[in-house]
Design a protein around this motif. Sequence first.
Motif, PDB file in Angstrom:
ATOM      1  N   LYS A  35      13.291   8.645  -7.552  1.00  0.00           N
ATOM      2  CA  LYS A  35      13.460   7.827  -6.344  1.00  0.00           C
ATOM      3  C   LYS A  35      12.305   6.857  -6.182  1.00  0.00           C
ATOM      4  O   LYS A  35      12.483   5.694  -5.839  1.00  0.00           O
ATOM      5  CB  LYS A  35      13.497   8.737  -5.127  1.00  0.00           C
ATOM      6  N   LEU A  36      11.092   7.376  -6.427  1.00  0.00           N
ATOM      7  CA  LEU A  36       9.909   6.564  -6.212  1.00  0.00           C
ATOM      8  C   LEU A  36       9.839   5.422  -7.222  1.00  0.00           C
ATOM      9  O   LEU A  36       9.441   4.305  -6.888  1.00  0.00           O
ATOM     10  CB  LEU A  36       8.660   7.443  -6.310  1.00  0.00           C
ATOM     11  N   ARG A  37      10.267   5.720  -8.455  1.00  0.00           N
ATOM     12  CA  ARG A  37      10.237   4.689  -9.489  1.00  0.00           C
ATOM     13  C   ARG A  37      11.160   3.530  -9.102  1.00  0.00           C
ATOM     14  O   ARG A  37      10.808   2.365  -9.221  1.00  0.00           O
ATOM     15  CB  ARG A  37      10.658   5.292 -10.836  1.00  0.00           C
ATOM     16  N   VAL A  38      12.331   3.894  -8.598  1.00  0.00           N
ATOM     17  CA  VAL A  38      13.300   2.886  -8.149  1.00  0.00           C
ATOM     18  C   VAL A  38      12.694   2.059  -7.015  1.00  0.00           C
ATOM     19  O   VAL A  38      12.799   0.826  -6.995  1.00  0.00           O
ATOM     20  CB  VAL A  38      14.612   3.573  -7.695  1.00  0.00           C
ATOM     21  N   LEU A  39      12.033   2.790  -6.097  1.00  0.00           N
ATOM     22  CA  LEU A  39      11.450   2.129  -4.928  1.00  0.00           C
ATOM     23  C   LEU A  39      10.393   1.108  -5.346  1.00  0.00           C
ATOM     24  O   LEU A  39      10.389  -0.037  -4.871  1.00  0.00           O
ATOM     25  CB  LEU A  39      10.824   3.197  -4.028  1.00  0.00           C
ATOM     26  N   ILE A  40       9.528   1.525  -6.261  1.00  0.00           N
ATOM     27  CA  ILE A  40       8.469   0.619  -6.710  1.00  0.00           C
ATOM     28  C   ILE A  40       9.077  -0.594  -7.409  1.00  0.00           C
ATOM     29  O   ILE A  40       8.668  -1.732  -7.189  1.00  0.00           O
ATOM     30  CB  ILE A  40       7.484   1.366  -7.639  1.00  0.00           C
TER      31      ILE A  40
ATOM     32  N   ILE B 126       0.846  -1.190   0.000  1.00  0.00           N
ATOM     33  CA  ILE B 126       0.000   0.000   0.000  1.00  0.00           C
ATOM     34  C   ILE B 126       0.878   1.235   0.000  1.00  0.00           C
ATOM     35  O   ILE B 126       1.690   1.449   0.905  1.00  0.00           O
ATOM     36  CB  ILE B 126      -0.971  -0.014   1.191  1.00  0.00           C
ATOM     37  N   LEU B 127       0.736   2.026  -1.042  1.00  0.00           N
ATOM     38  CA  LEU B 127       1.555   3.219  -1.230  1.00  0.00           C
ATOM     39  C   LEU B 127       0.695   4.431  -0.898  1.00  0.00           C
ATOM     40  O   LEU B 127      -0.308   4.679  -1.559  1.00  0.00           O
ATOM     41  CB  LEU B 127       2.034   3.275  -2.689  1.00  0.00           C
ATOM     42  N   THR B 128       1.091   5.151   0.137  1.00  0.00           N
ATOM     43  CA  THR B 128       0.340   6.337   0.534  1.00  0.00           C
ATOM     44  C   THR B 128       1.163   7.566   0.201  1.00  0.00           C
ATOM     45  O   THR B 128       2.294   7.697   0.653  1.00  0.00           O
ATOM     46  CB  THR B 128       0.049   6.288   2.042  1.00  0.00           C
TER      47      THR B 128
ATOM     48  N   GLY C  44       8.953  16.593   3.591  1.00  0.00           N
ATOM     49  CA  GLY C  44       8.174  16.458   2.379  1.00  0.00           C
ATOM     50  C   GLY C  44       8.963  16.505   1.103  1.00  0.00           C
ATOM     51  O   GLY C  44      10.055  17.040   1.084  1.00  0.00           O
ATOM     52  N   PRO C  45       8.459  15.998   0.030  1.00  0.00           N
ATOM     53  CA  PRO C  45       7.257  15.174  -0.081  1.00  0.00           C
ATOM     54  C   PRO C  45       7.448  13.780   0.526  1.00  0.00           C
ATOM     55  O   PRO C  45       8.465  13.155   0.258  1.00  0.00           O
ATOM     56  CB  PRO C  45       7.053  15.052  -1.589  1.00  0.00           C
ATOM     57  N   VAL C  46       6.462  13.374   1.319  1.00  0.00           N
ATOM     58  CA  VAL C  46       6.580  12.099   2.020  1.00  0.00           C
ATOM     59  C   VAL C  46       5.731  11.038   1.321  1.00  0.00           C
ATOM     60  O   VAL C  46       4.644  11.320   0.842  1.00  0.00           O
ATOM     61  CB  VAL C  46       6.109  12.238   3.489  1.00  0.00           C
ATOM     62  N   VAL C  47       6.271   9.826   1.289  1.00  0.00           N
ATOM     63  CA  VAL C  47       5.538   8.680   0.752  1.00  0.00           C
ATOM     64  C   VAL C  47       5.657   7.555   1.765  1.00  0.00           C
ATOM     65  O   VAL C  47       6.721   7.379   2.362  1.00  0.00           O
ATOM     66  CB  VAL C  47       6.153   8.275  -0.612  1.00  0.00           C
ATOM     67  N   VAL C  48       4.576   6.849   2.002  1.00  0.00           N
ATOM     68  CA  VAL C  48       4.625   5.710   2.918  1.00  0.00           C
ATOM     69  C   VAL C  48       4.357   4.449   2.112  1.00  0.00           C
ATOM     70  O   VAL C  48       3.353   4.357   1.409  1.00  0.00           O
ATOM     71  CB  VAL C  48       3.577   5.839   4.048  1.00  0.00           C
ATOM     72  N   LEU C  49       5.277   3.515   2.192  1.00  0.00           N
ATOM     73  CA  LEU C  49       5.087   2.243   1.502  1.00  0.00           C
ATOM     74  C   LEU C  49       5.138   1.138   2.544  1.00  0.00           C
ATOM     75  O   LEU C  49       6.169   0.962   3.206  1.00  0.00           O
ATOM     76  CB  LEU C  49       6.178   2.065   0.432  1.00  0.00           C
ATOM     77  N   ASP C  50       4.023   0.463   2.705  1.00  0.00           N
ATOM     78  CA  ASP C  50       3.896  -0.607   3.705  1.00  0.00           C
ATOM     79  C   ASP C  50       4.311  -0.148   5.099  1.00  0.00           C
ATOM     80  O   ASP C  50       5.054  -0.830   5.802  1.00  0.00           O
ATOM     81  CB  ASP C  50       4.716  -1.837   3.292  1.00  0.00           C
ATOM     82  N   GLY C  51       3.873   1.042   5.480  1.00  0.00           N
ATOM     83  CA  GLY C  51       4.132   1.520   6.837  1.00  0.00           C
ATOM     84  C   GLY C  51       5.506   2.133   7.030  1.00  0.00           C
ATOM     85  O   GLY C  51       5.841   2.601   8.107  1.00  0.00           O
ATOM     86  N   LYS C  52       6.332   2.129   6.001  1.00  0.00           N
ATOM     87  CA  LYS C  52       7.678   2.702   6.117  1.00  0.00           C
ATOM     88  C   LYS C  52       7.687   4.074   5.431  1.00  0.00           C
ATOM     89  O   LYS C  52       7.186   4.208   4.316  1.00  0.00           O
ATOM     90  CB  LYS C  52       8.677   1.776   5.442  1.00  0.00           C
ATOM     91  N   TYR C  53       8.239   5.067   6.108  1.00  0.00           N
ATOM     92  CA  TYR C  53       8.228   6.424   5.582  1.00  0.00           C
ATOM     93  C   TYR C  53       9.441   6.666   4.690  1.00  0.00           C
ATOM     94  O   TYR C  53      10.557   6.282   5.053  1.00  0.00           O
ATOM     95  CB  TYR C  53       8.251   7.438   6.736  1.00  0.00           C
ATOM     96  N   TYR C  54       9.224   7.290   3.562  1.00  0.00           N
ATOM     97  CA  TYR C  54      10.323   7.675   2.677  1.00  0.00           C
ATOM     98  C   TYR C  54      10.234   9.182   2.468  1.00  0.00           C
ATOM     99  O   TYR C  54       9.213   9.681   1.989  1.00  0.00           O
ATOM    100  CB  TYR C  54      10.222   6.934   1.342  1.00  0.00           C
TER     101      TYR C  54
ATOM    102  N   GLY D 208      -2.610  -7.023  -8.515  1.00  0.00           N
ATOM    103  CA  GLY D 208      -2.827  -7.061  -7.070  1.00  0.00           C
ATOM    104  C   GLY D 208      -1.582  -6.722  -6.270  1.00  0.00           C
ATOM    105  O   GLY D 208      -1.460  -7.096  -5.112  1.00  0.00           O
ATOM    106  N   GLU D 209      -0.632  -6.020  -6.882  1.00  0.00           N
ATOM    107  CA  GLU D 209       0.625  -5.710  -6.202  1.00  0.00           C
ATOM    108  C   GLU D 209       0.512  -4.425  -5.384  1.00  0.00           C
ATOM    109  O   GLU D 209       0.820  -4.406  -4.209  1.00  0.00           O
ATOM    110  CB  GLU D 209       1.741  -5.545  -7.242  1.00  0.00           C
ATOM    111  N   PHE D 210       0.058  -3.360  -6.035  1.00  0.00           N
ATOM    112  CA  PHE D 210       0.094  -2.050  -5.390  1.00  0.00           C
ATOM    113  C   PHE D 210      -1.299  -1.424  -5.294  1.00  0.00           C
ATOM    114  O   PHE D 210      -2.107  -1.552  -6.209  1.00  0.00           O
ATOM    115  CB  PHE D 210       0.989  -1.085  -6.174  1.00  0.00           C
ATOM    116  N   THR D 211      -1.512  -0.761  -4.171  1.00  0.00           N
ATOM    117  CA  THR D 211      -2.672   0.112  -4.034  1.00  0.00           C
ATOM    118  C   THR D 211      -2.140   1.501  -3.742  1.00  0.00           C
ATOM    119  O   THR D 211      -1.299   1.662  -2.860  1.00  0.00           O
ATOM    120  CB  THR D 211      -3.568  -0.356  -2.879  1.00  0.00           C
TER     121      THR D 211
END
Lengths: 160, 230
Positions: free
Chosen positions: A141-146, A72-74, A124-134, A108-111
């Motif tokens: 950066k985000l593309r690499v992360l995904i 889950i990507l917030t 900021g800008p902050v992104v949370v992926l599976d409860g971990k803050y980036y 069914g990988e990402f929401t």
Amino acid sequence: MHTEKLDNILETTGKSSSELIEVLQEVQKTYNYLPEDILRNVSEKLEVPLIEVFRVANFYKAFTLKPRGEHILTVCMGTACHVRGAPKFLDEVLGQLGIKPGETTEDGEFTVETVNCLGACALGPVVVLDGKYYDHMTAGKLRVLIQKYRNKSCKESKKQ
Amino acid sequence: MNEYVTLTINGSKVKTPQGTSVLDAALSYGICIPHLCHMPGISPIGACRLCIVEVVKNGKSKVTTSCTLEVEEGMVILAHTERILKARKNIAEMLVAEAPNSRAIQDIALRCGVKEVRYPFRNKDCVLCGRCVRICAETWQSKSLGFVGRGSERHVALPFDKRPEFCKQCNDCINVCPMTITPCPGPMKKGEEFFCGLCESQLSMAENIVDTCVDCRLGEGFNCLRAKNK
């Protein structure tokens, strides 16, 4: 099979109608979303009208009635993150995954979800992926992360 | 035996059993306060805000909805002051903007003295009066439908958007809905909404006869006195 899991949940929470939110939280934890047939069972077991269960499930953002992805990507869309370019890279990510906010990818990988503020404006800008803050996110950066998370789950599925 | 209380509404003494609402008391004495979400025998929610009145207490007056206000001994109610008429007109105007496709709402607005609608039309199918929700839960003890969502997304819905098996199919939710009567010029398309006001000429005749709203089947006894004192 479904009712067994629910019975286990109800044993820990109790069957009082005031425990509705707690039960729903447990159901959400077990299934990752709130399945319709389970909610019907919850309504029967707790003696809460079905519409009440549906209303509560719809009211809180923490509950979702649609199946959610594994990760889950917030994305924070608060003022500080917005100013630092959150909408730009959100667009990019959504293009990459081919979905809209609140939706899940076909595999069914990402929401992807948006949130109004995470309270970490200085990062900021902050992104949370599976409860971990980036923090200090950029599109690159985000593309690499995904990609990293994609590869991870690919490897895991290969192992199995 | 019911205990009775005496209160003053618009200067006239009203005697009514304890526990009734100010709106019911006024209506039973022929004092007409416009209302939309109120239904006899069903619990009030004060959603439409049309039935607002002034309650005078210690020389100060407060505006509240009369349907949710219980009668008290010696209460002083003013239902048609200038302040109330102005606020009520504004509320009616907003209701028309929200849902112009209802003859009941257009009619009430006309009777509240609305001449034109200054708000952008939203043309929704619902004003969230909660008539359907309450008649289902209270008269039929069914609770087949209810309010779902929050804020601007609040709407009436069935659980999982499917008719539940315990729905008694009485169709009362549709019968009591103010949206079921289309305005005389026909259904309005998006972008082409207007305030009807066609029956204004009939108002002067209908005004003094009880229960003869132009076509206000919903607000039984609704015979809003227009701003006469103006």
